[in-house]
Design an enzyme around this catalytic site. Structure first.
Site, PDB file in Angstrom:
ATOM      1  N   LYS A 188       0.838  -1.200   0.000  1.00  0.00           N
ATOM      2  CA  LYS A 188       0.000   0.000   0.000  1.00  0.00           C
ATOM      3  C   LYS A 188       0.874   1.251   0.000  1.00  0.00           C
ATOM      4  CE  LYS A 188      -0.446   0.265   5.041  1.00  0.00           C
ATOM      5  NZ  LYS A 188      -1.370   0.353   6.183  1.00  0.00           N
ATOM      6  N   TYR A 240      14.296  30.781   6.738  1.00  0.00           N
ATOM      7  CA  TYR A 240      13.182  31.597   7.235  1.00  0.00           C
ATOM      8  C   TYR A 240      13.222  31.751   8.758  1.00  0.00           C
ATOM      9  CZ  TYR A 240      11.012  30.958   2.645  1.00  0.00           C
ATOM     10  OH  TYR A 240      10.744  30.961   1.304  1.00  0.00           O
TER      11      TYR A 240
END
Length: 380
Positions: free
Chosen positions: A40, A272
């Site tokens: 999956k 940042y």
């Protein structure tokens, strides 16, 4: 003269030999059971079709997916092995599943009735696996509703619209050996299976064990074991041991090409918010991978990277497409390889190291690697 091809911006290298090794190692832990390789979420980020093929080559007998689309992609790639798909919603593509011979997980009457109608429309029986909720509290049929679900499944078998191929459940705390829920779930599963068989169901497989149960609970192995993260060589829980201690080898390595190296003065803010400021004159290396590629922003200021011959720490915030490491007075060049994680054999960090840095689990580290990161499959 042949020139060396430049390294891509970022890439995930998947060692299929490691996948095959892990499947064999897990089969050795459950020698009397068939093994399902769960592929999956694009094989936990490793590439579903190549990993499915590698797992089958190593002796996996079944494949497992969550969504119908994942199961259909395996069939469309020419994979004919038994596939179980377990995450369905009303109005799902039941008819396509019946046509492709995909086993479908059923947890309630609504799902049984929808797949039954699809089987009537196709004109062939659906392959159905009834899931019991033995205590996880997620998908699965509650014990008090089990007799009704079993009864309707038996009626559908009698009319030829479906065949119950499996009875199964899922542990809540198998990664915590000794947790009291484990024995309770095991007892509940045995009781619910016994009831279904007494009523007349004769499934091909009964299965409960996930990867941690394969490693620690031989009494839970039954006819089939479902192995997910272990197939890719990552430990399901640090408490159970490292991959090496469990006999597993991590299959994924995440690498990037250094995009820029520059000198900056002391007191220079980085990324940042300027959460990192250089202490003195330093060389900064720009790594062109960020949270859009799956590098967890929560590991800002903590994530480890092997670059320039040593393991460094992310300097400041991880941005969408890039982050920075401070080399100090060490050197590196544009185009050098930076290794975010790998097996750890060469001193590089591991997925578990990034999980600790981000305050999460290794499952999330490998499955979150984004779609713009190419997968390079080795040892196919």
């Amino acid at each position: 003269m042949n020139e060396t091809a430049p390294l891509p911006r970022v890439r995930a290298e998947i060692d299929l030999a490691a996948v095959r090794h892990n499947v064999r190692a897990l089969r050795d832990r459950a020698p009397r059971s068939l093994l399902m390789a769960v592929v999956k979420s694009d094989a936990y980020g490793h590439g579903a079709v190549p990993c499915a093929r590698a797992a089958l080559e190593a002796g996996a007998a079944w494949l497992g997916t969550a969504t119908p689309e994942e199961a259909f992609a395996l069939r469309e790639a020419g994979i004919e092995a038994p596939v179980l798909c377990w995450l369905w919603t009303p109005g799902g593509p039941w008819r396509r599943a019946v046509e492709l011979g995909v086993d479908v997980g059923v947890s309630g009457l609504w799902a049984l009735r929808e797949v039954r109608e699809a089987a009537r429309a196709v004109g062939r029986p659906a392959r159905v696996q009834l899931k019991a909720d033995t205590g996880l509290g997620r998908n699965g049929c509650q014990p008090e509703d089990w007799p009704e679900l079993v009864g309707e499944a038996l009626a559908a078998e009698a009319e030829g619209t479906l065949k119950v191929t499996g009875l199964w459940s899922h542990f809540a705390c198998a990664d915590e050996p000794g947790h009291p829920s484990i024995a309770l779930q095991l007892a509940a599963f045995r009781e619910m299976v016994a009831y279904a068989e007494k009523e007349g169901l004769d499934p091909e497989v009964r299965h409960l064990a996930n990867t941690p149960a394969v490693l620690t609970l031989p009494e839970s192995h039954f006819d089939l074991v479902r192995t997910g993260l272990g197939v890719y060589g990552v430990s399901p829980a640090p408490e159970l041991g490292t991959p090496a201690q469990l006999g597993l080898r991590p299959a994924m390595s995440l690498k990037a090409s250094v995009a820029l190296v520059k000198e900056v003065p002391g007191g220079h803010g980085v990324s940042y918010g300027h959460h990192y400021v250089t202490e003195g004159r330093s060389r900064l290396a720009l790594i062109p991978a960020g949270y859009a590629d799956g590098v967890p922003r929560h590991a800002s200021g903590r994530g480890p990277v092997l670059v320039g011959g040593a393991v460094r720490t992310v300097a400041g915030r991880v941005a969408m497409d890039q982050f920075v490491v401070d080399l100090g007075r060490d050197t590196a060049r544009e185009g050098d390889e930076a290794v975010l994680f790998g097996p750890g054999d060469g001193g590089e960090p591991t997925a578990e190291d990034w999980a600790r840095a981000a305050g999460t689990i290794a499952y999330e580290i490998v499955t979150r690697i984004g779609v713009r990161v190419p997968r390079v499959h080795l040892n196919a």
